[in-house]
Design an enzyme around this catalytic site. Structure first.
Site: not given
Ligand code: GRF
Length: 203
Positions: A17, A93, A96, A110, A112, A148
């Site tokens: 991402n 991960m 906070l 964020n 999700h 979330d």
């Molecule tokens: C993604 O599925 C995101 O939605 C979740 O963790 C994953 C992270 O993937 N919170 P990346 O590190 O962006 O490839």
């Protein structure tokens, strides 16, 4: 537009991402620039990807801090040193602290991997399959102290297809994440999506 918002992307892992945000921000017309990638894990694969794209990186290792408040103070100092205006959590991960979250209210997003408010927390794809839902997807939301649960900026749906496994469903959702996050960040960076948190109760 006058100036692009200075964005930090916070990661813990592979950073796909993050890579989609970096790519979108390479367009000079995009309303944000990715000026920093921060990981709480020195071995996160996304750090190398960020460096390869020429983006400055920082590690704030949670193992070097005695508690969450100390880690968050280190993170906050790093973000302020780089003049960060918007924070994007992307596979970050760590929980906070409320104080940190409140100080970035309206300026932290964020992504999700579910259609919130369904399937908060982890293992979203397995739980969606177990629940037998027909539609699944992903959500970009403003971060608030409750996990979330902050106001939703944008969502993308995918179908759940008979025979799906956790892996096939996750891949279908991830492809949408990579489209959704840049669109959602553009809305926030350009001021088209805003969130003003109410002040906390008087003490
Ligand atoms: C993604 O599925 C995101 O939605 C979740 O963790 C994953 C992270 O993937 N919170 P990346 O590190 O962006 O490839």
């Amino acid at each position: 537009m006058a100036g692009r918002r200075r964005v930090a992307v916070l990661i813990s892992g592979r950073g796909s991402n993050m890579a989609s945000l970096i790519e979108a921000a390479q367009d000079p017309a995009y309303p944000a620039e990715i000026v920093l990638v921060v990981s709480n894990r020195p071995e996160a694969g996304g750090l190398e990807r960020a460096r390869a794209a020429g983006i400055p990186t920082a590690v704030v290792d949670h193992k070097g801090h005695p508690d969450r408040a100390s880690f968050d103070a280190g993170l906050d100092a790093t973000l302020r040193q780089h003049g960060i205006e918007i924070v994007c959590l992307a596979g970050f991960m760590r929980i906070l602290t409320p104080g940190f979250v409140e100080s970035w209210a309206g300026r932290m997003l964020n992504i999700h991997p579910s259609l919130l408010p369904a399937f908060k927390g982890t293992d979203t794809h397995a739980r969606a399959l177990a629940a037998g839902v027909a539609r699944h997807g992903c959500t970009v939301h403003f971060v608030t102290p409750e996990l979330d649960s902050g106001p939703i900026v944008a969502q993308a749906e995918v179908p759940v297809i008979p025979g799906d496994t956790e892996a096939t469903l996750a891949a279908r959702v991830l492809a949408q994440e990579h489209l959704l996050y840049p669109r959602a960040l553009a809305l926030v960076a350009s001021g088209q999506a805003t969130f003003a948190a109410a002040p906390g109760p008087a003490t």
